[in-house]
Design a protein around this motif. Structure first.
Motif, PDB file in Angstrom:
ATOM      1  N   LEU A  42       0.565  -1.241   0.143  1.00 46.42           N
ATOM      2  CA  LEU A  42      -0.045  -0.011  -0.086  1.00 46.42           C
ATOM      3  C   LEU A  42       0.908   1.246   0.105  1.00 46.42           C
ATOM      4  CD1 LEU A  42      -3.113  -0.919   2.410  1.00 46.42           C
ATOM      5  CD2 LEU A  42      -3.011  -0.794   0.107  1.00 46.42           C
ATOM      6  N   GLN A  46       1.861   4.177  -3.412  1.00 49.68           N
ATOM      7  CA  GLN A  46       1.970   5.722  -3.491  1.00 49.68           C
ATOM      8  C   GLN A  46       3.178   6.423  -3.858  1.00 49.68           C
ATOM      9  OE1 GLN A  46      -1.093   7.153  -3.019  1.00 49.68           O
ATOM     10  NE2 GLN A  46      -2.343   5.676  -2.295  1.00 49.68           N
ATOM     11  N   VAL A  47       4.193   5.744  -3.256  1.00 51.26           N
ATOM     12  CA  VAL A  47       5.745   6.369  -3.405  1.00 51.26           C
ATOM     13  C   VAL A  47       6.587   5.467  -3.632  1.00 51.26           C
ATOM     14  CG1 VAL A  47       5.464   8.220  -1.673  1.00 51.26           C
ATOM     15  CG2 VAL A  47       5.686   6.044  -0.836  1.00 51.26           C
ATOM     16  N   LEU A  50      10.401   5.643   0.842  1.00 50.78           N
ATOM     17  CA  LEU A  50      10.051   5.957   2.136  1.00 50.78           C
ATOM     18  C   LEU A  50      11.289   6.293   2.897  1.00 50.78           C
ATOM     19  CD1 LEU A  50       7.505   6.437   3.551  1.00 50.78           C
ATOM     20  CD2 LEU A  50       8.009   4.245   4.795  1.00 50.78           C
ATOM     21  N   TRP A 188       8.984  -0.161  10.747  1.00 46.66           N
ATOM     22  CA  TRP A 188       9.580   0.988   9.927  1.00 46.66           C
ATOM     23  C   TRP A 188      10.680   1.454  10.410  1.00 46.66           C
ATOM     24  CZ3 TRP A 188       6.342   0.886   5.883  1.00 46.66           C
ATOM     25  CH2 TRP A 188       4.950   0.297   6.088  1.00 46.66           C
ATOM     26  N   ILE A 192      12.159   7.775  10.118  1.00 48.09           N
ATOM     27  CA  ILE A 192      10.839   8.231   9.481  1.00 48.09           C
ATOM     28  C   ILE A 192      10.243   9.072  10.727  1.00 48.09           C
ATOM     29  CG2 ILE A 192      10.368   6.698   7.809  1.00 48.09           C
ATOM     30  CD1 ILE A 192       7.911   5.673   9.474  1.00 48.09           C
ATOM     31  N   TYR A 193      10.535   8.700  11.951  1.00 47.97           N
ATOM     32  CA  TYR A 193       9.874   9.026  13.121  1.00 47.97           C
ATOM     33  C   TYR A 193      10.596  10.516  13.462  1.00 47.97           C
ATOM     34  CZ  TYR A 193       8.195   4.533  13.800  1.00 47.97           C
ATOM     35  OH  TYR A 193       7.422   3.337  13.680  1.00 47.97           O
TER      36      TYR A 193
ATOM     37  N   ILE B  39       2.201   5.114  14.698  1.00 51.34           N
ATOM     38  CA  ILE B  39       3.053   4.531  13.680  1.00 51.34           C
ATOM     39  C   ILE B  39       2.271   4.624  12.442  1.00 51.34           C
ATOM     40  CG2 ILE B  39       3.949   2.485  12.690  1.00 51.34           C
ATOM     41  CD1 ILE B  39       4.060   1.288  15.907  1.00 51.34           C
ATOM     42  N   ILE B  42       2.489   8.447  11.512  1.00 52.34           N
ATOM     43  CA  ILE B  42       3.814   8.729  10.858  1.00 52.34           C
ATOM     44  C   ILE B  42       4.211   8.374   9.619  1.00 52.34           C
ATOM     45  CG2 ILE B  42       6.253   8.723  11.350  1.00 52.34           C
ATOM     46  CD1 ILE B  42       5.496   8.945  14.503  1.00 52.34           C
ATOM     47  N   VAL B  43       3.833   7.027   9.428  1.00 49.24           N
ATOM     48  CA  VAL B  43       4.007   6.516   7.993  1.00 49.24           C
ATOM     49  C   VAL B  43       3.488   7.176   6.899  1.00 49.24           C
ATOM     50  CG1 VAL B  43       3.858   4.541   6.550  1.00 49.24           C
ATOM     51  CG2 VAL B  43       4.591   4.142   8.754  1.00 49.24           C
ATOM     52  N   TRP B  44       2.135   7.292   7.140  1.00 45.50           N
ATOM     53  CA  TRP B  44       1.218   8.034   6.028  1.00 45.50           C
ATOM     54  C   TRP B  44       1.244   9.381   5.969  1.00 45.50           C
ATOM     55  CZ3 TRP B  44      -0.263   5.405   2.221  1.00 45.50           C
ATOM     56  CH2 TRP B  44      -0.399   3.854   2.438  1.00 45.50           C
ATOM     57  N   THR B  46       4.317  10.661   6.374  1.00 44.32           N
ATOM     58  CA  THR B  46       5.549  10.681   5.454  1.00 44.32           C
ATOM     59  C   THR B  46       5.134  10.468   4.024  1.00 44.32           C
ATOM     60  OG1 THR B  46       6.866   9.686   7.378  1.00 44.32           O
ATOM     61  CG2 THR B  46       7.984   9.776   5.284  1.00 44.32           C
ATOM     62  N   VAL B  47       4.356   9.694   3.787  1.00 34.45           N
ATOM     63  CA  VAL B  47       3.734   9.376   2.426  1.00 34.45           C
ATOM     64  C   VAL B  47       3.219  10.586   1.935  1.00 34.45           C
ATOM     65  CG1 VAL B  47       2.353   8.009   0.841  1.00 34.45           C
ATOM     66  CG2 VAL B  47       3.715   6.822   2.697  1.00 34.45           C
ATOM     67  N   GLN B  51       4.682  13.256  -1.260  1.00 36.40           N
ATOM     68  CA  GLN B  51       3.675  13.270  -2.506  1.00 36.40           C
ATOM     69  C   GLN B  51       3.048  14.589  -2.768  1.00 36.40           C
ATOM     70  OE1 GLN B  51       0.438  10.555  -3.058  1.00 36.40           O
ATOM     71  NE2 GLN B  51       1.885   9.236  -4.091  1.00 36.40           N
ATOM     72  N   VAL B  55      -2.373  12.753   0.405  1.00 36.82           N
ATOM     73  CA  VAL B  55      -2.334  11.179  -0.260  1.00 36.82           C
ATOM     74  C   VAL B  55      -3.977  10.667  -0.208  1.00 36.82           C
ATOM     75  CG1 VAL B  55      -1.724  10.275   2.142  1.00 36.82           C
ATOM     76  CG2 VAL B  55      -1.699   8.884   0.067  1.00 36.82           C
ATOM     77  N   LEU B 194      -5.952  -0.136   9.391  1.00 38.21           N
ATOM     78  CA  LEU B 194      -4.678   0.233   8.732  1.00 38.21           C
ATOM     79  C   LEU B 194      -4.421   1.277   8.125  1.00 38.21           C
ATOM     80  CD1 LEU B 194      -1.826  -1.144   8.487  1.00 38.21           C
ATOM     81  CD2 LEU B 194      -2.472  -2.059   6.488  1.00 38.21           C
ATOM     82  N   LEU B 199      -7.608   5.070   0.653  1.00 38.94           N
ATOM     83  CA  LEU B 199      -6.184   4.773   0.297  1.00 38.94           C
ATOM     84  C   LEU B 199      -5.992   3.455  -0.341  1.00 38.94           C
ATOM     85  CD1 LEU B 199      -4.078   6.679   2.925  1.00 38.94           C
ATOM     86  CD2 LEU B 199      -4.880   7.520   0.560  1.00 38.94           C
ATOM     87  N   LEU B 200      -6.941   2.532  -0.113  1.00 42.46           N
ATOM     88  CA  LEU B 200      -6.737   1.141  -0.696  1.00 42.46           C
ATOM     89  C   LEU B 200      -6.895   1.125  -2.127  1.00 42.46           C
ATOM     90  CD1 LEU B 200      -9.143  -0.875   1.927  1.00 42.46           C
ATOM     91  CD2 LEU B 200      -6.525  -0.625   1.791  1.00 42.46           C
ATOM     92  N   PRO B 201      -6.381   0.198  -2.895  1.00 38.24           N
ATOM     93  CA  PRO B 201      -6.589  -0.096  -4.400  1.00 38.24           C
ATOM     94  C   PRO B 201      -8.095  -0.401  -4.584  1.00 38.24           C
ATOM     95  CG  PRO B 201      -5.302  -1.831  -3.526  1.00 38.24           C
ATOM     96  CD  PRO B 201      -5.332  -0.800  -2.587  1.00 38.24           C
TER      97      PRO B 201
END
Lengths: 257, 267
Positions: A42, A46-47, A50, A188, A192-193, B39, B42-44, B46-47, B51, B55, B194, B199-201
């Protein structure tokens, strides 16, 4: 050392009697790995990168995470939980009376062999990730193994210190949930944190570097936190755990006292 | 007040008092639970930044709002787990529950429902800290907030019903845990736990439409995070009601067969 191996042998023989549990663990391992892969897919839908990691490198990282998680679930967590119960009930007396190093004994008594399946699936994931990433420098492999051992030591020290604090707090029955939640952060890369969390995941709760550094070593990424620093941190964490254990024992009053 | 409402009130009050006496333990549990959404956030984020700021329509600000509301909805989703059935059956306690004058699910619903009140009270200060740290951007409308307040309880009832159904499988085999794990993985991916569903396909979004998961997680959250028209929101409540109906119907059918199969310890 001989004693440690003997402990593990007895546990292994005990567990081998329950083979249905193996299948359940297999289902669990496959589902956990599958959902991890979907999460990666997923993100990389998108990218392309990371925080400088591409998909294959993150696959290696996820493999390292799965391996360390396997070690925790097989060896560290069951022993920590048993220690918690014995501190609360006072039955730790029986261990302390034995003529072996008590910290070694409480760290190796309860093993859940089937949980170790994650170590294998994790290793498989690492290999697949490396192949997709285009191979590995031969010199990186021994360095990776050292980093992995340091990572294991860090995670052990953290969880054990948390458990040892039960000598003062007595009742800590949600420790498993707490650790499980925090450990997920290591899925991860630690980079990234945001700053304050990164520092926390390095020094306070060192699960972040425990996973990220071995993966960096293996994929040949420049590391913000080298192998040497990891080894020093691991040694320090082990020493702190030892001191805490000694102090905790002095605080421990036993069942009949 | 008499009948079922009076029972719920009394059982919930008892649960509130019990839960309230374990505040420290509640907070330890909550701390472990907080790691997961932080978590993801932070991950999303960053994504989203990689972009160019968003997103799938979510900015770091609305993602922060999403995952902060997530923590409350996740608490609402804590219900009686199938592992409890294994315990009840293995220890023979199910026998006692079968003799009660009400369907046993009412006891679990009321007990866990009461515990939610304590949860929410303890969650408010935690949420305040999260708001200060992560600077969320909510999208509050009158209808959205009202729908949210109803939908979190709808989510609780739907998840209770379906996990009870899985728990009932224990009447046939004493190891329902593999099935439960499969349920959890599907739920993780298809509920908005999640990532937000959008955001899912597309094929995963299509698959999600066949399950109740979205209505226990993503739907209540999005009611106060993303702009949605009142008709979409009210239709969502209707779909929740539909899933409550489906769950109750399945439960009634399976329950009748399960009880016939049951042989308790000492029976």
């Amino acid at each position: 050392m001989k004693l440690a191996l003997l402990y593990l042998r007895v546990q292994l023989l005990n567990e081998l009697q329950y083979r249905a549990n193996f299948l359940l663990r297999l289902v669990h391992s496959v589902l956990a790995l599958g959902s991890g892969l979907v999460a990666l897919a997923l993100v990389f839908g998108q990218v392309n990168r990371l925080d400088g990691w591409d998909a294959h490198q993150l696959l290696v990282l996820m493999g390292v995470y799965t391996m360390l998680n396997g070690v925790v679930q097989m060896l560290v967590m069951p022993n920590a939980l048993q220690l918690l119960v014995e501190i609360e009930e006072g039955t730790l007396d029986l261990v302390l009376l034995k003529p072996v190093d008590a910290q070694l004994a409480v760290s190796l008594r309860a093993t859940q062999v089937w949980q170790g399946l994650d170590i294998l699936t994790g290793a498989g994931t690492v290999v697949v990730g490396l192949v997709l990433a285009g191979g590995v420098q031969p010199a990186a492999v021994p360095a990776f193994l050292i980093a992995l051992v340091c990572g294991g030591v860090l995670v052990y020290s953290f969880l054990m210190s948390l458990t040892i604090s039960a000598f003062w707090f007595v009742k800590l029955d949600n420790i498993g949930e707490l650790f499980g939640g925090i450990f997920q952060a290591a899925r991860w890369p630690v980079g990234i944190y945001p700053g304050w969390l990164r520092i926390g995941l390095t020094f306070l709760v060192p699960v972040g570097v425990a996973v990220t550094v071995p993966a960096e070593v293996l994929t040949g990424k420049p590391s913000g936190f080298g192998l040497l620093a990891l080894a020093v941190l691991a040694a320090a964490a082990l020493a702190v755990t030892r001191v805490l254990w000694r102090r905790g024992l002095r605080h421990y009053s036993g069942a009949s006292a | 007040m008499t009948g079922l409402p009076a029972f719920y009130l009394a059982a919930a009050r008892q649960s509130v008092i019990q839960r309230f006496s374990y505040r420290a333990s509640n907070y330890l549990f909550m701390a472990g639970m907080l790691a997961e959404p932080v978590i993801y956030l932070i991950v999303w984020s960053t994504v989203a930044r990689a972009q160019g700021g968003s997103v799938g329509g979510y900015t770091p600000g609305s993602l922060a709002a999403y995952y902060i509301v997530w923590t409350l909805v996740r608490n609402m989703n804590v219900v009686y787990a199938p592992a409890g059935f294994e315990h009840r059956i293995a220890t023979g306690r199910m026998s006692g529950r079968l003799l009660l004058p009400l369907h046993p699910i009412h006891y679990d619903l009321a007990g866990f429902g009461g515990a939610k009140v304590v949860w929410i009270a303890q969650w408010v200060p935690v949420a305040a800290v999260l708001v200060l740290v992560f600077r969320p951007e909510f999208h509050f409308t009158v209808v959205g907030v009202l729908v949210f307040l109803v939908a979190i309880w709808g989510a609780f009832v739907i998840r209770s019903l379906f996990l009870w159904l899985i728990g009932l499988v224990t009447f046939w085999t004493t190891r329902a845990s593999a099935l439960f794990e499969l349920y959890l993985v599907l739920e993780l991916l298809l509920s908005g736990r999640l990532v937000p569903i959008t955001l899912l396909p597309q094929w995963m979004q299509n698959a999600a439409a066949w399950f109740p998961f979205e209505w226990t997680f993503g739907f209540p959250i999005d009611a106060v995070v993303t702009p949605r028209s009142p008709s979409v929101l009210l239709t969502g409540l209707g779909v929740q009601a539909l899933w409550v109906g489906i769950g109750s119907l399945l439960l009634a059918v399976v329950w009748r067969r399960a009880v016939r199969r049951y042989t308790g310890v000492g029976a």
